[in-house]
Design a protein around this motif. Structure first.
Motif, PDB file in Angstrom:
ATOM      1  N   ARG A  38     -49.230  82.804   0.582  1.00  0.00           N
ATOM      2  CA  ARG A  38     -49.006  82.721   2.017  1.00  0.00           C
ATOM      3  C   ARG A  38     -48.034  81.605   2.373  1.00  0.00           C
ATOM      4  O   ARG A  38     -47.248  81.712   3.308  1.00  0.00           O
ATOM      5  CB  ARG A  38     -50.333  82.519   2.747  1.00  0.00           C
ATOM      6  N   LEU A  42     -44.658  82.069   4.317  1.00  0.00           N
ATOM      7  CA  LEU A  42     -44.328  81.226   5.470  1.00  0.00           C
ATOM      8  C   LEU A  42     -42.938  80.625   5.299  1.00  0.00           C
ATOM      9  O   LEU A  42     -42.128  80.603   6.231  1.00  0.00           O
ATOM     10  CB  LEU A  42     -45.388  80.116   5.613  1.00  0.00           C
ATOM     11  N   LYS A  45     -40.372  83.220   5.943  1.00  0.00           N
ATOM     12  CA  LYS A  45     -40.227  83.496   7.377  1.00  0.00           C
ATOM     13  C   LYS A  45     -39.441  82.387   8.068  1.00  0.00           C
ATOM     14  O   LYS A  45     -38.643  82.651   8.971  1.00  0.00           O
ATOM     15  CB  LYS A  45     -41.607  83.634   8.021  1.00  0.00           C
ATOM     16  N   ASN A  46     -39.671  81.154   7.636  1.00  0.00           N
ATOM     17  CA  ASN A  46     -38.898  80.053   8.213  1.00  0.00           C
ATOM     18  C   ASN A  46     -37.416  80.207   7.903  1.00  0.00           C
ATOM     19  O   ASN A  46     -36.564  79.949   8.746  1.00  0.00           O
ATOM     20  CB  ASN A  46     -39.408  78.711   7.683  1.00  0.00           C
ATOM     21  N   ARG A  48     -35.908  82.997   7.361  1.00  0.00           N
ATOM     22  CA  ARG A  48     -35.377  84.119   8.113  1.00  0.00           C
ATOM     23  C   ARG A  48     -35.162  83.742   9.571  1.00  0.00           C
ATOM     24  O   ARG A  48     -34.222  84.173  10.218  1.00  0.00           O
ATOM     25  CB  ARG A  48     -36.342  85.292   8.008  1.00  0.00           C
ATOM     26  N   ARG A  49     -36.057  82.886  10.079  1.00  0.00           N
ATOM     27  CA  ARG A  49     -35.961  82.503  11.483  1.00  0.00           C
ATOM     28  C   ARG A  49     -34.637  81.802  11.748  1.00  0.00           C
ATOM     29  O   ARG A  49     -33.968  82.048  12.739  1.00  0.00           O
ATOM     30  CB  ARG A  49     -37.111  81.567  11.829  1.00  0.00           C
ATOM     31  N   GLU A 353     -44.531  71.078  13.588  1.00  0.00           N
ATOM     32  CA  GLU A 353     -45.209  72.095  12.783  1.00  0.00           C
ATOM     33  C   GLU A 353     -45.930  71.491  11.580  1.00  0.00           C
ATOM     34  O   GLU A 353     -47.045  71.864  11.251  1.00  0.00           O
ATOM     35  CB  GLU A 353     -44.198  73.126  12.269  1.00  0.00           C
ATOM     36  N   MET A 357     -49.903  71.595  10.802  1.00  0.00           N
ATOM     37  CA  MET A 357     -50.484  72.064   9.544  1.00  0.00           C
ATOM     38  C   MET A 357     -51.438  71.022   8.987  1.00  0.00           C
ATOM     39  O   MET A 357     -52.513  71.347   8.476  1.00  0.00           O
ATOM     40  CB  MET A 357     -49.381  72.390   8.539  1.00  0.00           C
TER      41      MET A 357
END
Ligand SMILES: Nc1ncnc2c1ncn2[C@@H]1O[C@H](COP(=O)(O)OP(=O)(O)OP(=O)(O)O)[C@@H](O)[C@H]1O
Ligand SMILES: [Mg+2]
Lengths: 453, 247
Positions: A38, A42, A45-46, A48-49, A353, A357
């Motif tokens: 995961r 994550l 995804k970061n 890709r963002r 962020e 976390m």
């Protein structure tokens, strides 16, 4: 592909290092993905963002990896050629006063252990020859075209002229040639072995015949029968023919011309190779050959393969040194800096962020791994893709990098380059991201969420 | 009063900045019972967030102890604290602090990934939490696609998903319009009553404080109950109706 990779790894400590790093990266990467699937997602995804940033960073790293792969390919081969593989140390005997070297064919007899004219100086007190018949070979070059009206690289063939028995023991990289090919060549006086590229250019199959009009020995036009194909690799554009066929063609020429020998008949031997094993033997045999009165009419010089190439490359030495010790390290540093820059921007933006976390219970090391994972992923993928693209681009298009210095037409990018790309991408990403990732790891939550005026 | 689930004893917290020492909390004491809904008020800069940080183990007091659920938070190591926090503290932030790349579902799931539970159980818990905050129909939206009030509900779902001992909210309505604020406060009230959650709510907003069972004021580094505030003549006018409501 894998045997070549293996050979390249065995031949060069840098390739070995790259192989080890690649292995570590693959194992560590797999372990990371399995342990923290995961966290890995994550990270993706970061990435890709901030797609544009990721793309630009990858592009910068890719361009640098491309340049390093290109430069290193050239350095790699120059090193491979100039560094002596001592077990294979060879003396190259050439004509002393001119390039290209042209010697009388009789020179070969004085140095051939199997010949009755072998120099007595090369036999020791016990009657042993200083080297055996398998440590000797001669080289002549016969070039011709299938179409004198249209001389192109495709119609041209350059033959290495030699005794079939010499191929396996003496030729570089042909040590494990199928002995059946040698037998086939011995069976057919007009036989020849062709590289795959030449075979394709001729559009012929094994067993077929073809005629050549000579380029370098005018009037000596020969017919050949293809008896086999050389293994894929460095001899793809080469061809091998028999010494006796070559020699006979000169006798034939003389007969056809009222006993008048071909103008180059006495200059048709180009090189002699003697394998001597070590440096001491080299000095001993070399000085005997140099001093021998037999060669006084046509004086010779002796060199090692590497010194021959080395002296030729001397003119380029400073450029190579600069490439190796300034440009390449400099580009590696730039790669690390590009990554450091991108990652520190990310970390700064995402401080909140990271803090969240940590509030949720993520440990500092997990936050650290998240950032390192993102950086290494980008570095490794960009490095690998760039090296892969370099490999495909040059090798498929020109068979290598068309960087012409002297007699190297192209520098084929070795398979190991894929590992270089991965390794430098990973290592520079790691070097670049460590400090920013450490900053992320040590984000103090209490400082992020209280008002520190 | 029920057995206190949390007590803070003689806590002192100071910061040094520019060589100068600022003492924010001075010998502060507090007890909170299980299932209690406590409001913490106080002027800006009085140290409310600092107090919550100490409670959640995000910072350490210079002196004194913080006990929660029978464990002394102020003496745990950082990695012990991290594991402890996942199970024991649900944090709700003023600015939601959701991870922008993750969907509502994934944001709520984030703390559960640290716990050794089956993926089926994890899924059930996430769906349950989203259901409680009324966002089952938005679970595949990312924060950018949600309104402030909806984001805060995701924040609340994330805070309750591990079924923590204590829910800590730092001005959860501070960034919301009046209507969303009311909805969030209603939700928190329901959680407290329905699930018997212990909630600490830091707020500037008297209407928010009104929902709580007890209000303490942070003044000059110490906590005063509303009655004490009144007695000391420190009660701000806006606070007075809360006192009336209780009185
Ligand atoms: N990490 C820190 N370093 C230095 N000073 C700090 C730190 N954290 C808080 N402070 C100081 O402690 C005091 C209390 O801050 P805190 O954020 O707890 O106030 P607050 O009551 O939450 O205020 P607000 O209502 O505005 O959120 C302030 O003066 C702040 O500047
Ligand atoms: Mg605050």
């Amino acid at each position: 592909m894998f045997t070549r990779l293996y050979e390249q790894i065995a031949a060069d400590p840098i390739n070995l290092a790259a192989a080890i790093i690649t292995l570590i990266v693959l194992v560590a990467g797999a372990a990371y993905i399995v342990t923290y699937p995961r966290l890995f997602m994550l990270g993706l995804k970061n990435l890709r963002r901030h797609f544009l940033r990721t793309a630009l960073t990858s592009a910068a790293i890719g361009v640098l990896a491309f340049m390093i792969t290109t430069i290193w390919t050239i350095i790699f081969f120059i090193d491979l050629i100039t560094v002596e593989r001592s077990k294979d140390l060879k003396i190259i005997v050439t004509y002393r006063w001119s390039v290209p070297s042209q010697m009388p064919i009789t020179h070969a007899d004085y140095l051939n252990p199997a010949s009755s004219q072998f120099l007595p100086e090369l036999v020791d007190a016990q009657g042993n020859k200083l080297y055996g018949p398998n440590d000797f070979m001669t080289w002549s070059f016969y070039g011709g075209t299938t179409d004198p009206a249209k001389i192109t690289p495709d119609t041209l063939i350059l033959f290495f002229v030699m005794e079939p028995e010499q191929i396996i023991p003496m030729m570089d990289d042909l040590g494990d040639l199928d002995p059946k090919l040698v037998e086939a060549l011995k069976d057919k006086p007009q036989g020849c072995l062709l590289g795959t590229d030449k075979l394709k250019a001729l559009d012929k199959k094994v067993g077929e015949r073809f005629k050549l009009t000579s380029i370098n020995y005018k009037g000596i036009d020969l017919e050949f029968e293809i008896v086999g194909v050389l293994p894929d690799g460095r001899y793809n554009a080469s061809a091998i023919m028999r010494m006796d066929y070559f020699n006979k063609s000169f006798e034939q020429y003389a007969r056809a011309n009222n006993g008048r020998a071909h103008p180059l008949a006495n200059k048709r031997l180009n090189l002699i190779w003697l394998r001597v094993g070590d440096r001491d033997k080299f000095d001993q045999i070399g000085s005997i050959v140099m001093k021998s009165p037999r060669f006084s009419n046509f004086p010779v010089k002796v060199e090692t393969a590497s010194s021959l190439v080395g002296s030729f490359l001397d003119a380029y030495r400073d450029i190579f040194l600069a490439m190796k010790f300034v440009i390449v390290p400099g580009m590696l540093v730039i790669m690390a800096l590009v990554m450091a820059n991108a990652i520190s921007i990310t970390v700064r933006e995402r401080r909140g962020e990271m803090a969240v976390m940590k509030v949720l219970g993520y440990r500092p090391n997990q936050v650290f791994l998240l950032i390192v994972g993102e950086a290494v992923f980008v570095g490794a993928v960009a490095g690998l893709l760039a090296a892969g693209a370099t490999f495909a681009f040059f090798n498929l298009r020109w068979g290598g990098i068309p960087f012409r210095i002297g007699f190297f037409p192209v520098f084929r990018i070795p398979e190991a380059a894929l590992m270089w790309g991965l390794a430098i991408g990973t290592l520079t990403a790691l070097a670049g991201c460590l400090i920013p990732a450490w900053t992320a790891r040590s984000v103090k939550v209490s400082e992020v969420f209280s008002k520190v005026a | 009063m029920a057995e206190p689930i949390m007590h803070i004893r003689n806590v002192v917290k100071s910061f040094t900045r520019g060589g100068e020492e600022i003492t924010v909390l001075r010998n502060l004491n507090l007890e909170v019972a299980e299932g209690e809904f406590l409001g913490i008020m106080g002027p800006s800069g009085s140290g409310k967030t600092t107090l919550l940080n100490l409670i959640a183990g995000l910072d350490k007091p210079n002196r004194g102890e913080v006990w929660i659920g029978g464990r002394c938070v102020s003496t745990m190591t950082e990695s012990q604290l991290a594991a402890w926090r996942t199970r024991n503290i649900g944090f709700i932030f003023q600015f939601y602090h959701l991870l922008p790349v993750l969907t509502a579902y994934e944001n709520v799931e984030l703390p559960l990934l640290l716990l050794p539970i089956s993926s089926q159980k994890r899924r059930d818990q996430v769906l349950n939490a989203l259901d409680l905050v009324g966002l089952s129909d938005r679970m595949y939206h990312r924060p950018g696609q949600l309104s402030g009030g909806q984001q805060q509900r995701v924040g609340i779902a994330r805070a309750i998903v591990t079924d923590p001992t204590l829910i800590v909210a730092d001005e959860p309505t501070g960034d919301l319009d009046a209507r969303s604020a009311v909805e969030i406060l209603n939700l928190m009230g329901e959680l407290q009553k329905g699930l018997n959650k212990t909630i600490l709510l830091v707020t500037h907003d008297p209407r928010a404080a009104e929902r709580t069972q007890r209000i303490v004021h942070l003044e000059k580094g110490q906590l005063l109950e509303s009655e004490e505030m009144q007695a000391a003549g420190l009660m701000a006018p806006s606070d007075s109706f809360q006192a009336k409501a209780q009185g």
